[in-house]
Design a protein around this motif. Structure first.
Motif, short mmCIF file in Angstrom:
data_model
loop_
_atom_site.label_atom_id
_atom_site.label_comp_id
_atom_site.label_asym_id
_atom_site.label_seq_id
_atom_site.Cartn_x
_atom_site.Cartn_y
_atom_site.Cartn_z
N LEU A 1 0.80 -1.17 0.01
CA LEU A 1 -0.11 -0.09 0.03
C LEU A 1 0.87 1.39 -0.01
CD1 LEU A 1 -2.92 -0.74 2.50
CD2 LEU A 1 -3.06 -0.73 0.20
N PRO A 2 0.44 2.40 -0.62
CA PRO A 2 1.15 3.54 -0.56
C PRO A 2 1.48 4.11 0.99
CG PRO A 2 -0.97 3.92 -1.40
CD PRO A 2 -0.85 2.53 -1.43
N LEU A 3 2.13 4.92 1.13
CA LEU A 3 2.60 5.47 2.57
C LEU A 3 1.61 6.28 2.98
CD1 LEU A 3 6.24 6.51 1.93
CD2 LEU A 3 5.51 4.43 3.04
N ASP A 4 0.76 7.10 2.34
CA ASP A 4 -0.21 7.82 2.75
C ASP A 4 -1.49 7.05 2.89
OD1 ASP A 4 -0.81 7.29 0.06
OD2 ASP A 4 -0.96 9.47 -0.56
N ALA A 5 -1.62 5.84 2.74
CA ALA A 5 -2.75 5.10 3.03
C ALA A 5 -3.40 5.20 4.46
CB ALA A 5 -2.61 3.74 2.87
N THR A 6 -4.48 5.52 4.55
CA THR A 6 -5.22 5.51 6.07
C THR A 6 -5.24 4.41 6.80
OG1 THR A 6 -7.41 5.50 5.31
CG2 THR A 6 -6.43 7.54 5.31
N PRO A 7 -5.24 4.53 8.15
CA PRO A 7 -5.54 3.12 8.74
C PRO A 7 -6.70 2.28 8.60
CG PRO A 7 -4.65 4.99 10.38
CD PRO A 7 -5.05 5.69 9.06
N GLU A 8 -7.87 2.94 8.13
CA GLU A 8 -8.75 2.22 8.03
C GLU A 8 -8.49 1.27 6.69
OE1 GLU A 8 -8.80 5.29 8.55
OE2 GLU A 8 -9.78 5.47 10.65
N VAL A 9 -8.11 1.97 5.71
CA VAL A 9 -7.85 1.25 4.59
C VAL A 9 -6.79 0.02 4.59
CG1 VAL A 9 -6.58 1.55 2.04
CG2 VAL A 9 -8.23 3.40 3.09
N ARG A 10 -5.71 0.32 5.41
CA ARG A 10 -4.77 -0.71 5.71
C ARG A 10 -5.31 -1.71 6.48
NH1 ARG A 10 0.55 0.69 5.57
NH2 ARG A 10 0.94 3.07 5.13
N GLU A 11 -6.32 -1.57 7.56
CA GLU A 11 -7.03 -2.50 8.29
C GLU A 11 -8.03 -3.57 7.17
OE1 GLU A 11 -7.67 -5.05 11.15
OE2 GLU A 11 -6.06 -3.61 11.04
N GLN A 12 -8.71 -2.56 6.32
CA GLN A 12 -9.36 -3.42 5.28
C GLN A 12 -8.78 -4.06 4.47
OE1 GLN A 12 -11.73 -0.56 2.98
NE2 GLN A 12 -13.10 -2.24 1.88
N PHE A 13 -7.63 -3.67 3.88
CA PHE A 13 -6.62 -4.35 2.99
C PHE A 13 -6.05 -5.58 3.63
CE2 PHE A 13 -2.52 -5.31 0.98
CZ PHE A 13 -2.79 -5.37 -0.37
N ARG A 14 -5.73 -5.55 5.05
CA ARG A 14 -5.22 -6.56 5.68
C ARG A 14 -6.26 -7.62 5.93
NH1 ARG A 14 -0.81 -6.52 8.86
NH2 ARG A 14 -0.92 -4.13 9.28
N LYS A 15 -7.37 -7.39 6.07
CA LYS A 15 -8.43 -8.41 6.24
C LYS A 15 -8.98 -8.98 4.80
CE LYS A 15 -10.59 -6.66 10.44
NZ LYS A 15 -11.84 -6.36 10.99
N ALA A 16 -8.90 -8.25 3.89
CA ALA A 16 -9.17 -8.76 2.52
C ALA A 16 -8.13 -9.79 1.84
CB ALA A 16 -9.42 -7.59 1.55
N ASN A 17 -7.09 -9.50 2.14
CA ASN A 17 -5.91 -10.37 1.65
C ASN A 17 -5.32 -11.52 3.00
OD1 ASN A 17 -5.16 -9.23 -1.07
ND2 ASN A 17 -5.39 -7.49 0.27
N GLY A 18 -6.17 -11.72 3.97
CA GLY A 18 -5.78 -12.54 4.83
C GLY A 18 -4.63 -12.31 5.98
N PHE A 19 -4.00 -11.21 5.69
CA PHE A 19 -2.95 -10.73 6.43
C PHE A 19 -3.17 -10.72 7.89
CE2 PHE A 19 -1.53 -8.86 2.55
CZ PHE A 19 -0.74 -9.86 1.91
N ASP A 20 -4.32 -10.67 8.28
CA ASP A 20 -4.53 -10.62 9.79
C ASP A 20 -4.37 -11.98 10.40
OD1 ASP A 20 -6.77 -11.45 8.20
OD2 ASP A 20 -8.24 -10.83 9.92
N ARG A 21 -4.38 -13.20 9.69
CA ARG A 21 -4.35 -14.50 9.94
C ARG A 21 -2.72 -14.76 10.69
NH1 ARG A 21 -7.18 -18.19 5.95
NH2 ARG A 21 -5.83 -16.88 4.52
N PRO A 22 -2.65 -15.74 11.48
CA PRO A 22 -1.30 -16.20 11.56
C PRO A 22 -0.49 -16.53 10.39
CG PRO A 22 -2.75 -17.28 13.13
CD PRO A 22 -3.77 -16.53 12.17
N VAL A 23 0.76 -16.66 10.05
CA VAL A 23 1.41 -16.89 8.93
C VAL A 23 1.37 -18.20 8.51
CG1 VAL A 23 3.97 -16.87 7.98
CG2 VAL A 23 3.41 -15.09 9.61
#
Length: 313
Positions: free
Chosen positions: A38-60
């Motif tokens: 994600l770009p550096l200026d992405a908001t925390p909300e966008v980051r959290e949404q992106f993390r959940k959409a791609n499964g990055f919030d789960r254990p490795v």
């Protein structure tokens, strides 16, 4: 033979699995994937949404199992820039890379084997010195420098050949032959030099062997002695190098494809790295791993065809 083939196929699967695992964890070794993608200026909300959409919030380990499960089904992820399957993008560019690699390998094998035989037969002459000099030069020149010199001389000064693009070939999907010449020479020169030196050494060794002396004593012509007896018995190490060089030509043409604006996988990977499109990079790495493993298997099987003494235990 069947048991050997089964074992080798099992090793191919192990190699592909290891490569896919390495490609997966390299993304995490580079840092937080969200920060990378994600770009550096992405908001925390966008980051959290992106993390959940791609499964990055789960254990490795859960992400890894999910990734491998999808990979077995042919799903290597979605391109973050194009929003299309990453594997589809790689396979779409693969024919262009294979055409370039095939042309470069043909150039390398034809001229490399011919030059190596000439150097072996003319040992101690000026012709051998010239062949070895150009072989050493071919292995010493950087690919990017050679590509630029070819463009400067044959494209800009003499205007004999086009300097970029795929062109329109005589058959659908194939490039114009004129557009293929310069990239193939630039990519294949190093391989040609390596094949030349190896062919020379192998033919020299065979020319001193007992079976070649026996063939000459039978009254066979020198051409038959060289090409049927000496070259064929010297072909196993040459075939090994050809197989390895084909893998290098397929996976290592990033610079050449970029310089000549060739629409292959190498140029796609470079663009994906620049844009931090990691699913495309991972898909390209896995596809190349499969190709290299299959090429090595085919080379091993060719040993028995070239030398009947080879047995697969």
């Amino acid at each position: 033979m069947a048991a050997y083939l089964i074992r080798r196929l099992a090793l191919v699967l192990v190699v592909v699995w290891g490569t896919a695992t390495l490609a997966f964890f390299l993304l995490f070794l580079s840092g937080d994937p969200v920060n990378l993608l994600l770009p550096l200026d992405a908001t925390p909300e966008v980051r959290e949404q992106f993390r959940k959409a791609n499964g990055f919030d789960r254990p490795v380990w859960q992400q890894y199992l999910s990734y491998m499960g999808r990979a077995v089904q042919g799903d290597l992820g979605i391109s973050l820039r194009n929003q299309t399957p990453a594997l589809g993008l790689v396979l779409e560019r693969m024919p262009a890379s294979m055409v370039l690699a095939g042309a470069a390998l043909l150039f390398a094998v034809v001229f490399g084997v011919l030059a190596g035989v000439i150097a072996a037969v003319r040992k101690g002459t000026t012709l051998e010195f010239v062949v070895l000099f150009f072989a050493l030069l071919g292995q010493s020149l950087p690919v990017f420098w050679l590509a630029l010199m070819l463009i400067l001389v044959f494209g800009l000064e003499l205007r004999w050949l086009p300097i970029s693009g795929y062109g329109v070939g005589p058959l659908p999907g194939l490039p114009a032959l004129a557009n293929l010449v310069l990239p193939a020479i630039a990519v294949g020169t190093f391989s040609m030099a390596a094949i030349t030196r190896l062919t020379r050494g192998g033919v020299l060794r065979e020319l001193r062997s007992d079976h070649v002396r026996t063939a000459r004593a039978k009254g066979l012509s020198e051409r038959v002695v060289i090409y049927k007896h000496a070259l064929r018995n010297a072909a196993i190490p040459v075939v090994t190098v050809i197989g390895l060089q084909l893998g290098n030509l397929l996976s290592g043409a990033v610079i050449t494809e970029t310089i000549f604006a060739w629409p292959g996988v190498g140029r796609l990977v470079l663009t994906a790295v620049t844009q931090q499109d990691f699913p495309v990079v991972q898909a390209a790495v896995i596809v190349f791993a499969v190709l290299l493993a299959v090429i090595n298997l085919v080379v091993d099987l060719l040993y028995g065809v070239l030398d009947p003494r080879v047995r697969y235990a």
